[in-house]
Design an enzyme around this catalytic site. Sequence first.
Site, PDB file in Angstrom:
ATOM      1  N   ALA A   8      40.747  25.745  75.009  1.00 46.77           N
ATOM      2  CA  ALA A   8      41.585  26.356  73.967  1.00 46.77           C
ATOM      3  C   ALA A   8      42.404  27.518  74.519  1.00 46.77           C
ATOM      4  O   ALA A   8      42.486  28.576  73.916  1.00 46.77           O
ATOM      5  CB  ALA A   8      40.724  26.827  72.807  1.00 46.77           C
ATOM      6  N   GLY A   9      43.022  27.307  75.686  1.00 45.93           N
ATOM      7  CA  GLY A   9      43.942  28.301  76.217  1.00 45.93           C
ATOM      8  C   GLY A   9      45.286  28.198  75.523  1.00 45.93           C
ATOM      9  O   GLY A   9      45.353  27.863  74.327  1.00 45.93           O
ATOM     10  N   ALA A  10      46.366  28.430  76.258  1.00 45.37           N
ATOM     11  CA  ALA A  10      47.681  28.451  75.631  1.00 45.37           C
ATOM     12  C   ALA A  10      48.060  27.094  75.044  1.00 45.37           C
ATOM     13  O   ALA A  10      48.352  26.983  73.846  1.00 45.37           O
ATOM     14  CB  ALA A  10      48.724  28.913  76.650  1.00 45.37           C
ATOM     15  N   ILE A  11      48.028  26.050  75.864  1.00 44.64           N
ATOM     16  CA  ILE A  11      48.446  24.725  75.389  1.00 44.64           C
ATOM     17  C   ILE A  11      47.448  24.163  74.381  1.00 44.64           C
ATOM     18  O   ILE A  11      47.824  23.682  73.299  1.00 44.64           O
ATOM     19  CB  ILE A  11      48.631  23.757  76.569  1.00 44.64           C
ATOM     20  CG1 ILE A  11      49.875  24.134  77.376  1.00 44.64           C
ATOM     21  CG2 ILE A  11      48.750  22.317  76.083  1.00 44.64           C
ATOM     22  CD1 ILE A  11      51.185  24.025  76.617  1.00 44.64           C
ATOM     23  N   GLY A  12      46.170  24.208  74.713  1.00 47.42           N
ATOM     24  CA  GLY A  12      45.160  23.708  73.785  1.00 47.42           C
ATOM     25  C   GLY A  12      45.159  24.472  72.479  1.00 47.42           C
ATOM     26  O   GLY A  12      45.037  23.896  71.395  1.00 47.42           O
ATOM     27  N   ASN A 103      48.626  19.247  84.441  1.00 49.62           N
ATOM     28  CA  ASN A 103      49.797  19.101  85.294  1.00 49.62           C
ATOM     29  C   ASN A 103      49.427  18.346  86.565  1.00 49.62           C
ATOM     30  O   ASN A 103      48.270  18.323  86.975  1.00 49.62           O
ATOM     31  CB  ASN A 103      50.361  20.476  85.681  1.00 49.62           C
ATOM     32  CG  ASN A 103      51.140  21.116  84.554  1.00 49.62           C
ATOM     33  OD1 ASN A 103      51.815  20.438  83.778  1.00 49.62           O
ATOM     34  ND2 ASN A 103      51.070  22.441  84.454  1.00 49.62           N
ATOM     35  N   LYS A 205      58.296  15.740  86.108  1.00 52.38           N
ATOM     36  CA  LYS A 205      57.795  17.112  85.976  1.00 52.38           C
ATOM     37  C   LYS A 205      57.138  17.575  87.278  1.00 52.38           C
ATOM     38  O   LYS A 205      57.361  18.699  87.743  1.00 52.38           O
ATOM     39  CB  LYS A 205      56.803  17.213  84.814  1.00 52.38           C
ATOM     40  CG  LYS A 205      56.364  18.657  84.552  1.00 52.38           C
ATOM     41  CD  LYS A 205      55.478  18.796  83.337  1.00 52.38           C
ATOM     42  CE  LYS A 205      55.142  20.260  83.102  1.00 52.38           C
ATOM     43  NZ  LYS A 205      54.189  20.451  82.001  1.00 52.38           N
ATOM     44  N   ASN A 209      57.324  20.891  90.099  1.00 49.68           N
ATOM     45  CA  ASN A 209      56.102  21.681  90.244  1.00 49.68           C
ATOM     46  C   ASN A 209      55.589  21.704  91.676  1.00 49.68           C
ATOM     47  O   ASN A 209      55.090  22.724  92.161  1.00 49.68           O
ATOM     48  CB  ASN A 209      55.010  21.134  89.320  1.00 49.68           C
ATOM     49  CG  ASN A 209      55.168  21.604  87.893  1.00 49.68           C
ATOM     50  OD1 ASN A 209      55.840  22.590  87.623  1.00 49.68           O
ATOM     51  ND2 ASN A 209      54.540  20.896  86.961  1.00 49.68           N
ATOM     52  N   ASN A 213      56.444  25.645  92.541  1.00 50.38           N
ATOM     53  CA  ASN A 213      55.212  26.414  92.349  1.00 50.38           C
ATOM     54  C   ASN A 213      54.709  27.041  93.642  1.00 50.38           C
ATOM     55  O   ASN A 213      54.504  28.259  93.696  1.00 50.38           O
ATOM     56  CB  ASN A 213      54.138  25.542  91.690  1.00 50.38           C
ATOM     57  CG  ASN A 213      54.114  25.676  90.189  1.00 50.38           C
ATOM     58  OD1 ASN A 213      53.424  26.523  89.641  1.00 50.38           O
ATOM     59  ND2 ASN A 213      54.879  24.841  89.506  1.00 50.38           N
TER      60      ASN A 213
END
Length: 329
Positions: A8-12, A103, A205, A209, A213
């Site tokens: 449940a970080g940013a995306i979750g 990713n 994508k 990356n 990155n």
Amino acid sequence: MKITIFGAGAIGGYLAAKLAVAGRTDLSIVARGAHLEAIRTSGLRLIEDGKEAAAPVRAAAKADELGVQDIVVLALKAHSLTPALDQIAPLLGEHTSVVTMQNGVPWWYFHKVGGPLEGTRLNTVDPGGAIWQRIGPERVIGSVVYPAVEVDAPGLIRHVEGKRFSLGEPSGEKSERVTQLTEEMVKAGLQAPVRDDIRSEIWVKLWGNLSFNPISALTGSTLAAIVADEGTRTLARTMMLEAQAIGESLGVRFPVGVDRRIKGAGDVGEHKTSMLQDLERGRPMEIDALVSAVQELGRLVGEPTPAIDAVSALVKRLAVERGCYGLAG
């Protein structure tokens, strides 16, 4: 349909918040620490378009509190998957589908791909095949994630831009399960197109990356700065052309040219890549899923990767020195 967001970080957190605000009731998340306590106390809060909304979400510290689910969304980073397998296991029943939102090159890449590499397991992203064995590629719905979101405070997610989560079966079919999932996400105000070739979208994508990155981490530069500098832009382009040769050997279609893709990265502006952000915060970096896995694919198809190899060696050395390389617990 019972849905759990694992990670449940940013995306979750963003996905869970959107589903919850839209009224999805059979929704749970697995979180920990202050994030977990804030969600239990005040619900999961979302700032989007200048407005704040909150919705009650069932939050658990351990997956075994939730039981078997219909859909499990894995929203943690690729290097965190293997250490989390024991925690994920209680969520998986005979008919559970698993949506992978990592990713880079996914561990299930060669499931239902056909040809001589069918069933090949990638050691760089799935050491010893543990994820393949424990989760099972037959459960997988692939995804490519585009939203830019941040965790502003425990339990508080801030949306920056983008609402698209592309979905696709590894086989390319438009199955009942992926159709049901996209309908749920669209009801929540998200864009969730179903792709018949999710691997090609993963590569487009990944293309940026795998180059921007590590170059960003090595130089401390933003995307705009890398593209503006002739030397780093040329290095990124060389890495991308090496990757394109690998992808095309695997049957991937690149719908845009390399120079257009580079321009798109530069147009993002003064943005720090996720790998640079992780380095600055002392967190494990996504080197293996974004870079090492491309090297492994190159070896499988016989395509050389000299520029990628050199940058990979440097960024791994940097990550080791900073304590940012290895599996996340």
